[in-house]
Design an enzyme around this catalytic site. Sequence first.
Site, PDB file in Angstrom:
ATOM      1  N   HIS A 266      46.475  41.218  30.000  1.00 45.83           N
ATOM      2  CA  HIS A 266      45.519  42.164  29.432  1.00 45.83           C
ATOM      3  C   HIS A 266      44.961  41.621  28.140  1.00 45.83           C
ATOM      4  O   HIS A 266      45.674  40.961  27.394  1.00 45.83           O
ATOM      5  CB  HIS A 266      46.187  43.524  29.180  1.00 45.83           C
ATOM      6  CG  HIS A 266      45.201  44.641  29.088  1.00 45.83           C
ATOM      7  ND1 HIS A 266      44.571  44.961  27.912  1.00 45.83           N
ATOM      8  CD2 HIS A 266      44.720  45.476  30.034  1.00 45.83           C
ATOM      9  CE1 HIS A 266      43.744  45.962  28.144  1.00 45.83           C
ATOM     10  NE2 HIS A 266      43.806  46.297  29.425  1.00 45.83           N
ATOM     11  N   ASP A 317      46.015  47.923  37.069  1.00 45.75           N
ATOM     12  CA  ASP A 317      45.609  47.649  38.451  1.00 45.75           C
ATOM     13  C   ASP A 317      46.795  47.366  39.367  1.00 45.75           C
ATOM     14  O   ASP A 317      46.688  47.544  40.579  1.00 45.75           O
ATOM     15  CB  ASP A 317      44.676  46.434  38.501  1.00 45.75           C
ATOM     16  CG  ASP A 317      43.289  46.794  38.024  1.00 45.75           C
ATOM     17  OD1 ASP A 317      42.810  47.867  38.392  1.00 45.75           O
ATOM     18  OD2 ASP A 317      42.696  45.999  37.272  1.00 45.75           O
TER      19      ASP A 317
END
Length: 382
Positions: A266, A317
């Site tokens: 991320h 996700d």
Amino acid sequence: MSITALEESVPIRGLEGVVAADTTISFVDGVHGRLLYQGYDIHDIAEEMTYAETVFLLWRGRLPSLAERDAFRSKLVAEMRLPSQVVEMLRLTPPNSHPMAVLRTAVSMLANFDPDVENLSPEANWRKARRLLAQVPTIIADLHRIRSGLPLLSPDPDFDVPGNFLYMLRGSSPTTLERRAMEVLMVLLADHELNASTFTARVIASTLSDMHSAISGALGALKGSLHGGANQRVMEMILDISDVGTVQAYIAGMLENRKRIMGFGHRVYRTEDPRTRHLRKFSELLCESRNQVHLYEISRRIEQAVREAKGIYPNVDFYSATVQHALGIPPEYFTAVFAASRTAGWIAHIMEQYADNRLIRPDSHYIGEMSLPFLPIEERTA
Ligand code: COA
């Protein structure tokens, strides 16, 4: 810009660390793994709040009363129908075009049928906001049923938007667990500060273009595999692995070939994304209820292998993939479901941008030639 300033300007690759807006909508603390919506902790929101309540909070900046929440929920469900011309367009799209491409076209087309499209007053914008938020899930459900040769369904007033999405997609009433899982998924994906698609929406809104244009642009940004497109590829990887015993070798092979493991890493979080905890729990519960525990186990093993090899954590996700799969949503629709959820946040940011607008127009660092001699076309060689 002067030549001196131009020479001195240094681009910040990927705009990392650049602060581009004031916002009250959401706050991400990547170091401590915290996420707030309008000041409230995402764990309280995921455990206690409904979808309609969360959208009300994101849009209005405060928690609704019970009466306000229920009225808002009913208004949203009442707006879920699509103009017949948009349904016709869904039928005309080639069966192999990606659902995100169809969704982008459908939202753009909806603008032409929205009576308020060119009216940018706050009242008209809130009306469009409700319609868009309610219509996006219907586009996805209708597209899936059209492509499966199934009749389209109308929303059931007994369900909220997430429950209706599942009902209209699958044609059967979702269980209590499924409804809550869908609701929590949409709540967790509703907003995440100034990510690429939200920034895109704000840039478009800053030109005083309309809300449908801003959402269409945001959909284009979300479609990419480095943003919302990762969840589909996570599920494809899990299904490809298929056996818990081969996870270690599969992941090692991908990393040796310098491939990115989808659903990991991320830009902001340096620790676990706080949304993972809730999605991991629903992934386990749903996989168990569908006799697909092996998919959850493969996910856990991938998480362990990537953590050991690269020291990075799953992002939102990763577990959203098995949650959606266990809810009966086909992988090619995962990013579109992300979009349906994120529409709430995009709209909140568009409205915040309109309320205190300045055209977003950064500079670039020119690295080309400065004084090339001009050649008439007759004198140029190929
Ligand atoms: N798989 C393998 N390695 C990864 C990785 C992943 N998913 N994500 C990051 N890394 C590694 C990079 O290779 C790099 O390692 P190195 O220093 O040894 O070269 C390091 O972690 C930093 O990566 P970087 O690309 O600088 O991070 P970023 O902030 O630019 O990227 C993402 C963030 C999300 C684009 C990136 O993590 C990624 O591509 N993830 C996969 C796609 C995804 O899941 N997207 C959804 C985001 S919510």
